[in-house]
Design an enzyme around this catalytic site. Sequence first.
Site, PDB file in Angstrom:
ATOM      1  N   ARG A 169      -7.121   1.556  -5.118  1.00 23.43           N
ATOM      2  CA  ARG A 169      -6.636   0.815  -3.942  1.00 23.43           C
ATOM      3  C   ARG A 169      -7.745   0.533  -2.922  1.00 23.43           C
ATOM      4  NH1 ARG A 169      -3.782   0.788  -7.373  1.00 23.43           N
ATOM      5  NH2 ARG A 169      -1.665   1.551  -7.538  1.00 23.43           N
ATOM      6  N   SER A 220       4.320   1.605  -1.437  1.00 20.93           N
ATOM      7  CA  SER A 220       3.804   2.934  -1.078  1.00 20.93           C
ATOM      8  C   SER A 220       2.997   2.856   0.215  1.00 20.93           C
ATOM      9  CB  SER A 220       2.904   3.459  -2.196  1.00 20.93           C
ATOM     10  OG  SER A 220       3.679   3.675  -3.350  1.00 20.93           O
ATOM     11  N   GLU A 290      -2.220   3.533   2.618  1.00 18.46           N
ATOM     12  CA  GLU A 290      -2.585   2.429   1.723  1.00 18.46           C
ATOM     13  C   GLU A 290      -2.337   1.102   2.453  1.00 18.46           C
ATOM     14  OE1 GLU A 290      -0.903   2.614  -2.283  1.00 18.46           O
ATOM     15  OE2 GLU A 290      -0.666   0.437  -2.275  1.00 18.46           O
TER      16      GLU A 290
END
Length: 298
Positions: A169, A220, A290
Amino acid sequence: MNNMIKTTGKLLENEPMAKYTSWRVGGVAEKMYLPTDKQDLVLFLKTLPKETELFWLGLGSNLLVRDGGISGVVINTRNRLKSMSCVGENKVYVEVGVPCARVARFCVDNGLKGAEFLAGIPGTIGGALKMNAGAFGGETWDIVNTVDVVNRYGELERKPTEAFDISYRSVKGLKADEEWFLGAELTLSVGDTSQSLQQIKDLLEKRALSQPVNQPSCGSVFKNPEGDYAARLIEATDLKGYQIGGACVSEKHANFIVNINKATAADIEALIEHVQQAVKKQHGVDLQTEVCRVGRGK
Ligand SMILES: Cc1cc2nc3c(=O)[nH]c(=O)nc-3n(C[C@H](O)[C@H](O)[C@H](O)COP(=O)(O)OP(=O)(O)OC[C@H]3O[C@@H](n4cnc5c(N)ncnc54)[C@H](O)[C@@H]3O)c2cc1C
């Protein structure tokens, strides 16, 4: 802005960002540009005063826009930079505004495999490039061959994957606030259409079972810490269902924060901080977000 050169896109003012984010929150964008196509966007960039703040928007599925909004110009790529084509053996070129699900489907329709994991990611390819979005073992940059980048002066450059530092990520290599992705050439392999379609069906079913896909969220919120899962840590801290204002830790998936009742960005940010503090206190783990946070508080 220089009116001598004619751009053909739309320039909106005071556009509520809540309309463009999957969390359905966020203040206004001072200006938002909807380019007609890539050439028009390049022209627009060339005509902009160089000090103008720029923010690039895909499908807003990983974005917390604060309640005070975004100054400068938001470049809205969704369904604007939308061309996609086969460009040689096992290769597909895709512009950044194309939704990931369409890329997955296009590859399958052309007998290519390797992009199935994109089917359940509700963002654009531009957002997926920026985030190295991934699911079910696949990651965006696994299938990237080259990318086209544009800078704030409208100058284009093709770059190989080696120009970027890619990890979970995270993608480093674009000059902050100066460079953005315009398109990518993907390398896939020859596949079996019915197998790929089955794989997509299976992974969408898995998502529907494990994620609150019908509630506004950004997916998320936290990255999984090395060797563990953010969702496991949050659940073990007894935070499922914990609520601040209209924002709530999902009962279905603890790493999702859902907007259950007219949440503000401030509610969501306060909940993010509460979760971080509680997990740190109970497990000694620093959860990193994130989700991308942008704009001013109110
Ligand atoms: C229900 C749900 C499920 C999700 N599941 C997953 C999952 O399985 N895996 C996963 O990785 N993510 C998942 N996400 C998060 C999200 O979909 C991905 O991060 C996606 O890649 C974001 O794309 P976007 O177009 O929405 O980007 P946006 O949210 O619009 O933007 C995200 C960031 O990318 C930047 N950006 C956008 N376009 C460009 C560009 N052209 N050039 C440079 N920077 C750009 C933006 O400025 C911003 O910093 C999920 C989200 C939701 C709501």
